[in-house]
Design an enzyme around this catalytic site. Structure first.
Site, short mmCIF file in Angstrom:
data_model
loop_
_atom_site.label_atom_id
_atom_site.label_comp_id
_atom_site.label_asym_id
_atom_site.label_seq_id
_atom_site.Cartn_x
_atom_site.Cartn_y
_atom_site.Cartn_z
CE LYS A 150 -56.62 -17.07 60.72
NZ LYS A 150 -56.47 -18.65 60.69
CE LYS A 171 -60.71 -19.20 59.94
NZ LYS A 171 -60.83 -20.59 60.34
CB SER A 206 -55.88 -15.59 68.34
OG SER A 206 -56.99 -15.28 69.17
CG LEU A 207 -56.36 -12.67 63.19
CD1 LEU A 207 -56.07 -13.13 61.73
CD2 LEU A 207 -56.65 -11.08 63.50
CG ASP A 242 -24.78 -28.47 46.51
OD1 ASP A 242 -25.46 -27.67 47.32
OD2 ASP A 242 -25.50 -29.57 45.83
CG ASP A 297 -30.19 -27.21 42.78
OD1 ASP A 297 -30.47 -25.94 42.73
OD2 ASP A 297 -31.19 -28.02 42.73
CB CYS A 331 -54.31 -60.59 55.59
SG CYS A 331 -53.75 -60.01 54.19
CD GLU A 387 -51.09 -9.48 55.38
OE1 GLU A 387 -51.19 -10.18 56.12
OE2 GLU A 387 -51.05 -8.28 55.51
CB CYS A 406 -51.43 -58.77 57.03
SG CYS A 406 -50.76 -60.44 56.59
CE1 TYR A 442 -48.80 -12.38 62.00
CE2 TYR A 442 -48.77 -14.45 60.60
CZ TYR A 442 -48.96 -13.69 61.84
OH TYR A 442 -49.16 -14.49 63.03
CE LYS A 463 -52.73 -8.93 58.88
NZ LYS A 463 -51.44 -9.10 58.86
CD GLU A 499 -49.62 -18.99 60.81
OE1 GLU A 499 -49.42 -18.09 61.31
OE2 GLU A 499 -50.54 -19.99 60.73
S1 IVH Z 1 -52.45 -11.06 61.58
C1 IVH Z 1 -53.12 -9.76 65.69
N1 IVH Z 1 -51.98 -12.06 59.07
O1 IVH Z 1 -53.90 -16.32 62.21
C2 IVH Z 1 -53.32 -10.56 64.64
N2 IVH Z 1 -52.24 -13.65 60.90
O2 IVH Z 1 -55.85 -16.68 64.27
C3 IVH Z 1 -52.12 -10.95 63.94
N3 IVH Z 1 -52.39 -15.96 60.30
O3 IVH Z 1 -52.07 -16.60 65.03
C4 IVH Z 1 -52.30 -11.95 62.97
N4 IVH Z 1 -51.71 -15.74 58.01
O4 IVH Z 1 -50.84 -17.15 62.98
C5 IVH Z 1 -52.06 -12.30 60.50
N5 IVH Z 1 -51.67 -13.10 57.01
C6 IVH Z 1 -51.66 -13.22 58.35
C7 IVH Z 1 -52.03 -14.45 58.71
C8 IVH Z 1 -52.22 -14.60 60.20
C9 IVH Z 1 -51.94 -16.82 59.16
C10 IVH Z 1 -52.49 -16.61 61.63
C11 IVH Z 1 -51.45 -16.26 62.82
C12 IVH Z 1 -52.37 -16.04 63.91
C13 IVH Z 1 -53.82 -16.53 63.31
C14 IVH Z 1 -55.01 -15.65 64.07
#
Ligand code: IVH
Length: 698
Positions: A117, A315, A84-85, A39, A35, A431, A115, A449, A226, A291, A174
């Site tokens: 999440k 999940k 979103s997913l 620096d 480090d 207290c 991957e 307190c 991602y 995916k 992310e």
């Molecule tokens: S792919 C089209 N990969 O989860 C979807 N999302 O509920 C693109 N997230 O908003 C997302 N890890 O922020 C993807 N390995 C990963 C992820 C990821 C976290 C989050 C992402 C997204 C949310 C979906």
């Protein structure tokens, strides 16, 4: 000319080296140099850039420090929406998703990428001509907030990418706070009496959305990329897997756990493995994203509403268990807060024995209807303090007791003091440590307190004073603080500096050598930087970050003590609550006495060379700019903010003192005035070059 060329060459060498070591440290987790060596290179670069501000570029490693606060974030329109997913909670749901996709693709087979999440905050990063230009939050998927300045401070986000990268593209990822960073942040917040972040996700979101990016810069944020958003001007690989490898080769941080499989059964196996090993991930993950690998098939599958058909979040189950709530205890913190906590019958949850859980405040206990004696569901999420989800009402026997702050504080106090008999509790909470009255400010959920001399607060304050982020007095740990306090040798932190060898030798387990060590550490702490001293004083709401801010703006404790409410409010990110707390602190006689005792003991209460350090850091220091006419690249207010960020002054009148007049389209009378006074003018391009050598892309 000769000199500037030399400087330019050296600056380039230094940037290259710093970027490389940054990448080794933050992306590969495998540093090559110490480090201190890092620096040293950084200091050399800063010195050269101060000397030659015209050579500063937006991708210079010096530009990660954070810029002044913004009023509010600008809006970024996403060129392609951030989706979103959909979720799957069981293997059946996962298999159903896979079957649907296979059917839609008429039986054409495809690989799957799995991957973790990450539980953080989605961001989109745009690169133009090799430079990181815009960073945005997801927002509503179509429009997000412009948080570029904040993301610049995330060390694993490359500020520039190699020439092979496309001329324009966006990556998505992310931003998250690693578990260790989250834990540290919450420990610091607990010491400061600030509310804790409930989980790393909230902490990351709170850090990224700071209006003051210098606060973001102090949070150990990280990122995993991602996916690719959009690309202009270059062909890219045609599978997700290859895209990720390619992004990795461009310097982006990719999750090392990413895996490629042929079948959904293999994906299921991977999920099971991660459910077991997720505890060991250095980040919080709440599931596995699966995916479809070929991009062409992803496109064919398309989206339903805001969710792609080509990916799903499978999940992880929450880590929960059930046990009995044996009792509720109450801690009194350094700032006087009464913190209720659950005393549980010990239970194994996810391989860890849990015997305590957080119970945030009285209201929360009642809201969840948690009663002493209840069977409760307890949930753990990584490094977060275990939490009670709620009671299992069906298991109630009628023996359970509702919690009352008034009764419980009295019960604990009475036990402590050995008060016998059936005496009725007072009609308000007290207290549990000192018996003083407690207050509950209207806008706060916590009881506090009111007794500044409450022993619990005093002892906690002494522990805080010696702790690592504060005066860092090695060898004086929590146990020794307690012993010194109980022996009456240290009543407040300043007494530490008056301890004698004999007094210390008189304590249990203190031999000659350890006494010498302790005395040396105490002596050595007398020269700590001002920010640490301010933090160590333990002013309510003033944590390390605010302490640094105060030390940057006041050169000594005396200056700070003199500051009025208005003086304090004029500083960025200081609101009335903190200003109030600081003014009140320095008004209290007890605190004044402590400061005088510290001064007598020759503890340094001022900053050395504060001025020099400041100007050295900011390349446009001492230069005054006037802007006139319309700029193409950004609104004038933003241009002025950029000047200020680099230490320059932006004013509206052209005078002999003006260093430069920046001339945009349709300039006003200021241009004429500049010409009359012989003030140097800059056109927009020259101005951008001054701000940043490569700004032609703005
Ligand atoms: S792919 C089209 N990969 O989860 C979807 N999302 O509920 C693109 N997230 O908003 C997302 N890890 O922020 C993807 N390995 C990963 C992820 C990821 C976290 C989050 C992402 C997204 C949310 C979906």
């Amino acid at each position: 000319m000769e000199d500037i060329n030399k400087a330019k060459q050296r600056i380039e060498e230094l940037r290259k080296a710093l970027n490389y070591h940054n990448y080794r440290y933050y992306v590969l987790d495998s540093p090559e140099i110490s480090d201190a060596a890092f620096d040293e290179l950084m200091q050399e670069l800063k010195r050269l850039e101060t000397e030659y501000p015209e050579l500063i570029t937006s991708d210079s490693p010096t530009q990660r420090i954070g810029a002044p606060p913004v009023e509010a974030f600008g809006v970024v329109e996403h060129r392609e929406p951030l989706l979103s997913l959909a979720n799957a909670f069981s293997y059946e749901e996962l298999a159903a998703w896979h079957k649907r996709a296979s059917n839609l693709l008429a039986g054409r087979g495809f690989d799957l990428v799995c991957e973790p999440k990450i539980d953080g905050l989605a961001v989109a990063l745009t690169y133009v001509d090799g430079l990181f230009v815009t960073g945005a939050t997801r927002g509503d998927g179509y429009r997000g907030e412009n948080i570029t300045q904040n993301l610049r401070t995330v060390r694993s986000i490359p500020l520039s990418v190699p020439k092979e990268a496309p001329p324009r593209f966006e990556v998505r990822g992310e931003v998250y706070l690693p578990k260790a960073g989250f834990k540290r942040l919450n420990e610091e917040r607990a010491k400061e009496g600030l509310p804790l972040f409930a989980n790393p996700r909230n902490a990351a979101a709170g850090s990224v959305r700071q209006l003051d990016s210098s606060i973001t810069a102090r949070r150990p944020l990280d990122i995993f990329i991602y996916g690719l958003g959009w690309v202009v001007g270059k062909a890219v690989p045609d599978t997700h897997w290859e895209i990720m490898q390619w992004l990795k080769s461009l310097g982006f941080k990719i999750n090392p756990n990413i895996a490629l499989y042929h079948t959904i059964e293999e994906a299921e196996e991977c999920h099971q493995n991660w459910v077991e090993s997720r505890e060991s991930f250095p980040y919080e993950a709440d599931g596995m994203v699966v995916k479809v690998n070929p991009i062409a098939l992803q496109q064919e599958l398309g989206n339903v509403a805001h969710e792609p058909r080509w990916a799903i979040a499978y999940k992880f189950p929450a880590i929960q268990g059930t046990t009995r709530l044996a009792n509720i205890g109450i801690n009194v913190g350094r700032t006087g807060r009464l913190n209720p906590y659950a005393i549980l019958e010990p239970v194994h949850i996810g391989g860890v024995i849990i015997s305590h859980a957080a119970l945030h405040n009285e209201e929360d206990i009642h809201r969840k209807d948690i009663r002493i004696g209840d069977w409760v569901t307890v949930q753990r999420a990584g490094e977060v303090i275990p939490e009670i989800v709620g009671p299992i009402v069906s298991r109630r026997t009628g023996e359970e007791r509702k919690f009352s702050m008034r009764e419980k504080t009295w019960e604990i106090y009475r036990e402590r003091k050995g008060i016998a008999g059936e005496e009725e509790p007072p009609d308000h909470p007290i207290c549990p440590v000192c018996g003083a009255e407690v207050i509950k400010p209207e806008d706060e959920a916590m009881h506090r307190c009111t007794n500044a001399a409450c022993p619990s607060q005093a002892l906690e304050q002494i522990k805080h004073f010696v702790s690592r982020g504060a005066m860092d007095i090695d060898g004086v740990g929590e146990k020794l603080c307690q012993a010194l306090f109980e022996a009456g040798l240290v009543k407040d932190a300043s007494d530490l500096y008056y301890l004698t060898r004999e007094q210390l030798l008189g304590l249990e387990k203190m031999a000659d050598k350890s006494v010498s060590n302790v005395l040396n550490s105490i002596e050595g702490s007398k020269n700590r930087p001002l920010a640490r001293v301010i933090f160590a004083l333990g002013i309510l709401h003033v944590g390390e970050e605010y302490a640094e801010l105060l030390a940057e703006n006041f050169s000594s404790i005396d200056e700070l003590a003199k500051a009025s409410q208005e003086d304090l409010l004029s500083l960025p990110s200081i609101g009335p609550k903190i200003a109030d707390s600081i003014v009140t602190f320095f008004r209290q006689e007890g605190n004044k006495r402590i400061i005088e005792k510290l001064r007598k003991a020759e503890v340094r209460l001022e900053e050395e060379r504060a001025e020099e350090v400041k100007s050295e850091e900011l390349p446009l220091d001492g230069l005054e700019f006037v802007l006139t006419g319309k700029l193409e690249s950004f609104p004038r207010s933003e241009a002025e903010a950029k000047v200020k960020a680099l230490g320059g002054k932006a004013s509206s009148d052209v005078t002999k003192e003006t260093s430069y007049v920046v001339v945009g389209a349709d300039p006003g009378s200021k241009l004429a005035k500049a010409q009359k006074l012989g003030v140097k003018t800059l056109n927009e391009v020259e101005f951008l070059e001054l701000l940043n050598q490569n700004t032609s892309l703005f």
